[in-house]
Design an enzyme around this catalytic site. Structure first.
Site, mmCIF file in Angstrom:
data_model
loop_
_atom_site.group_PDB
_atom_site.id
_atom_site.type_symbol
_atom_site.label_atom_id
_atom_site.label_comp_id
_atom_site.label_asym_id
_atom_site.label_seq_id
_atom_site.Cartn_x
_atom_site.Cartn_y
_atom_site.Cartn_z
ATOM 1 C CB SER A 1 8.219 39.403 -13.652
ATOM 2 O OG SER A 1 8.136 39.781 -12.289
ATOM 3 C CB THR B 1 11.164 29.658 -6.984
ATOM 4 O OG1 THR B 1 11.763 30.952 -7.029
ATOM 5 C CG2 THR B 1 9.775 29.701 -7.590
ATOM 6 C CE1 TYR C 1 13.714 38.754 -13.010
ATOM 7 C CE2 TYR C 1 12.125 40.120 -11.840
ATOM 8 C CZ TYR C 1 12.478 38.900 -12.398
ATOM 9 O OH TYR C 1 11.602 37.843 -12.360
ATOM 10 C CG ASN D 1 10.239 29.187 -16.610
ATOM 11 O OD1 ASN D 1 9.347 29.870 -16.116
ATOM 12 N ND2 ASN D 1 11.143 28.535 -15.888
ATOM 13 C CG ASP E 1 24.318 31.069 -20.740
ATOM 14 O OD1 ASP E 1 23.235 31.677 -20.904
ATOM 15 O OD2 ASP E 1 25.296 31.586 -20.157
ATOM 16 C CB VAL E 2 18.722 30.826 -22.616
ATOM 17 C CG1 VAL E 2 18.045 29.509 -22.306
ATOM 18 C CG2 VAL E 2 18.697 31.770 -21.416
ATOM 19 C CE LYS F 1 11.853 37.856 -15.871
ATOM 20 N NZ LYS F 1 11.798 36.584 -16.620
HETATM 21 N N1 LIG Z 1 10.002 33.320 -8.350
HETATM 22 C C1 LIG Z 1 9.308 34.403 -8.619
HETATM 23 O O1 LIG Z 1 8.784 35.052 -7.707
HETATM 24 C C2 LIG Z 1 9.136 34.867 -10.033
HETATM 25 C C3 LIG Z 1 8.198 35.880 -10.289
HETATM 26 C C4 LIG Z 1 8.026 36.323 -11.597
HETATM 27 C C5 LIG Z 1 8.780 35.776 -12.615
HETATM 28 N N2 LIG Z 1 9.695 34.811 -12.339
HETATM 29 C C6 LIG Z 1 10.454 34.268 -13.459
HETATM 30 O O2 LIG Z 1 10.197 32.881 -13.546
HETATM 31 C C7 LIG Z 1 11.319 32.232 -14.151
HETATM 32 C C8 LIG Z 1 11.747 31.071 -13.277
HETATM 33 O O3 LIG Z 1 12.123 31.587 -12.009
HETATM 34 P P1 LIG Z 1 12.223 30.672 -10.694
HETATM 35 O O4 LIG Z 1 11.833 31.551 -9.569
HETATM 36 O O5 LIG Z 1 11.555 29.379 -10.908
HETATM 37 O O6 LIG Z 1 13.820 30.523 -10.619
HETATM 38 P P2 LIG Z 1 14.805 29.280 -10.363
HETATM 39 O O7 LIG Z 1 16.118 29.901 -10.058
HETATM 40 O O8 LIG Z 1 14.216 28.305 -9.419
HETATM 41 O O9 LIG Z 1 14.866 28.604 -11.818
HETATM 42 C C9 LIG Z 1 15.491 29.271 -12.881
HETATM 43 C C10 LIG Z 1 15.669 28.325 -14.034
HETATM 44 O O10 LIG Z 1 16.297 29.052 -15.099
HETATM 45 C C11 LIG Z 1 17.496 28.382 -15.464
HETATM 46 N N3 LIG Z 1 18.503 29.348 -15.898
HETATM 47 C C12 LIG Z 1 19.026 30.393 -15.199
HETATM 48 N N4 LIG Z 1 19.957 31.022 -15.944
HETATM 49 C C13 LIG Z 1 20.025 30.360 -17.121
HETATM 50 C C14 LIG Z 1 20.799 30.521 -18.295
HETATM 51 N N5 LIG Z 1 21.702 31.499 -18.418
HETATM 52 N N6 LIG Z 1 20.617 29.649 -19.305
HETATM 53 C C15 LIG Z 1 19.719 28.645 -19.205
HETATM 54 N N7 LIG Z 1 18.939 28.455 -18.134
HETATM 55 C C16 LIG Z 1 19.105 29.297 -17.099
HETATM 56 C C17 LIG Z 1 17.938 27.616 -14.241
HETATM 57 O O11 LIG Z 1 18.811 26.566 -14.598
HETATM 58 C C18 LIG Z 1 16.585 27.155 -13.710
HETATM 59 O O12 LIG Z 1 16.158 26.008 -14.411
HETATM 60 C C19 LIG Z 1 12.385 33.321 -14.333
HETATM 61 O O13 LIG Z 1 12.311 33.815 -15.653
HETATM 62 C C20 LIG Z 1 11.953 34.389 -13.338
HETATM 63 O O14 LIG Z 1 12.404 35.668 -13.712
HETATM 64 C C21 LIG Z 1 9.877 34.330 -11.079
#
Ligand SMILES: NC(=O)c1ccc[n+]([C@@H]2O[C@H](COP(=O)([O-])OP(=O)(O)OC[C@H]3O[C@@H](n4cnc5c(N)ncnc54)[C@H](O)[C@@H]3O)[C@@H](O)[C@H]2O)c1
Length: 254
Positions: A142, A190, A155, A89, A62-63, A159
């Site tokens: 984001s 995603t 959120y 990420n 957990d980060v 960000k």
């Molecule tokens: N999907 C979108 O539209 C979007 C847009 C802008 C930004 N983001 C950002 O991109 C990043 C990835 O998002 P995604 O859509 O691929 O999501 P996802 O849910 O598919 O992947 C999230 C990843 O983060 C990890 N994670 C979550 N909580 C964690 C924790 N407490 N400790 C360690 N790891 C943890 C998960 O295990 C996974 O590997 C995030 O930071 C999200 O905010 C996503």
């Protein structure tokens, strides 16, 4: 992309969505990857899927936990010998009207998305400074760090915080040859967004794509991975303290 072959890359949140696509992209570029993720089963699955592409391993944790972050960063250094590039990420999101957000929900989002980002970035930056050969840190923000989308106050705040964390890191770490930038993706297909939209009307996603995104579609995780690859490459050697928006034109709308 120039300069990525042989790079040692740590990807937090690399077990799903954008992070998994980024692991794939860096492996295709000839880099070595250690990926993190919250669930051990998901990390193991991602590593098994990516293993045919190159040298990849994984570590769950957990980060938002300082102890877990120490294990992740020390483990990545032990596996690869060093870290050259951090893809910071990991993140979580859910919709919730501002008036209904509980302190616990606020704390969870901010502690994963902002405290977690800080903990991983600081641990890797200390390693890079000690090594003295520069490096790259890319923090995931984001479009929600640049504008206030309704129902995402926690959120959005997390960000927005990532953007200024990154700029301050860029200012302090530039003298060590470490470049720090942020990515600002818009709406990307995603598992995170599938989970959010599963609780909404059937036509929510198609209406959102039509009404909010000039290109008329959601982005792909691979299109964000390409942004990470560019910013980590030698082609971005003078880009520092910036944010790259990858949103199909969403923020250009008045
Ligand atoms: N999907 C979108 O539209 C979007 C847009 C802008 C930004 N983001 C950002 O991109 C990043 C990835 O998002 P995604 O859509 O691929 O999501 P996802 O849910 O598919 O992947 C999230 C990843 O983060 C990890 N994670 C979550 N909580 C964690 C924790 N407490 N400790 C360690 N790891 C943890 C998960 O295990 C996974 O590997 C995030 O930071 C999200 O905010 C996503």
């Amino acid at each position: 992309m120039r300069g990525l072959a042989g790079k040692r890359v740590l990807i937090s949140g690399g077990s799903s969505g954008i992070g998994a696509a980024t692991a794939r992209r860096f492996l295709e570029e000839g880099a070595q990857v250690v990926l993190g993720g919250l669930s051990e089963a998901e990390v193991d699955q991602a590593v098994a899927d990516l293993a045919p592409l190159g040298e990849v391993s994984g570590l769950a944790g957990d980060v938002s936990s300082a102890a877990d972050v120490t294990r992740l960063v020390d483990g990545a250094i032990a596996t690869m010998g060093a870290i050259d590039v951090l893809i910071n990420n990991a993140g979580i999101a859910w919709r919730e009207p501002f008036l209904e957000i509980t302190p616990d929900h606020w704390d969870r989002i901010v502690s994963v998305n902002l405290r977690g980002m800080f903990l991983v970035a600081q641990a890797v930056a200390r390693h890079l400074v000690e090594r003295g050969s520069g490096g790259v840190i890319l923090n995931m923000s984001s479009t929600n760090g640049l504008g206030g989308e309704a129902d995402y106050a926690h959120y959005n705040a997390s960000k927005g915080g990532v953007l200024l964390l990154s700029k301050t890191m860029a200012v302090e770490l530039g003298k060590h040859g470490i470049r720090v930038n942020s990515l600002c993706p818009g709406y990307i297909k995603t598992p995170l967004n599938s989970a959010i939209s599963s609780g909404l009307a059937d036509d929510f996603v198609s209406a959102y794509e039509r009404d909010h995104i000039p290109l008329g579609r959601a982005g792909l995780a691979a299109e964000v991975a390409a942004g990470y690859a560019f910013l980590a490459s030698d082609d971005a050697s003078f880009i520092n303290g910036a944010e790259l928006v990858i949103d199909g034109g969403q923020l250009a709308i008045m």
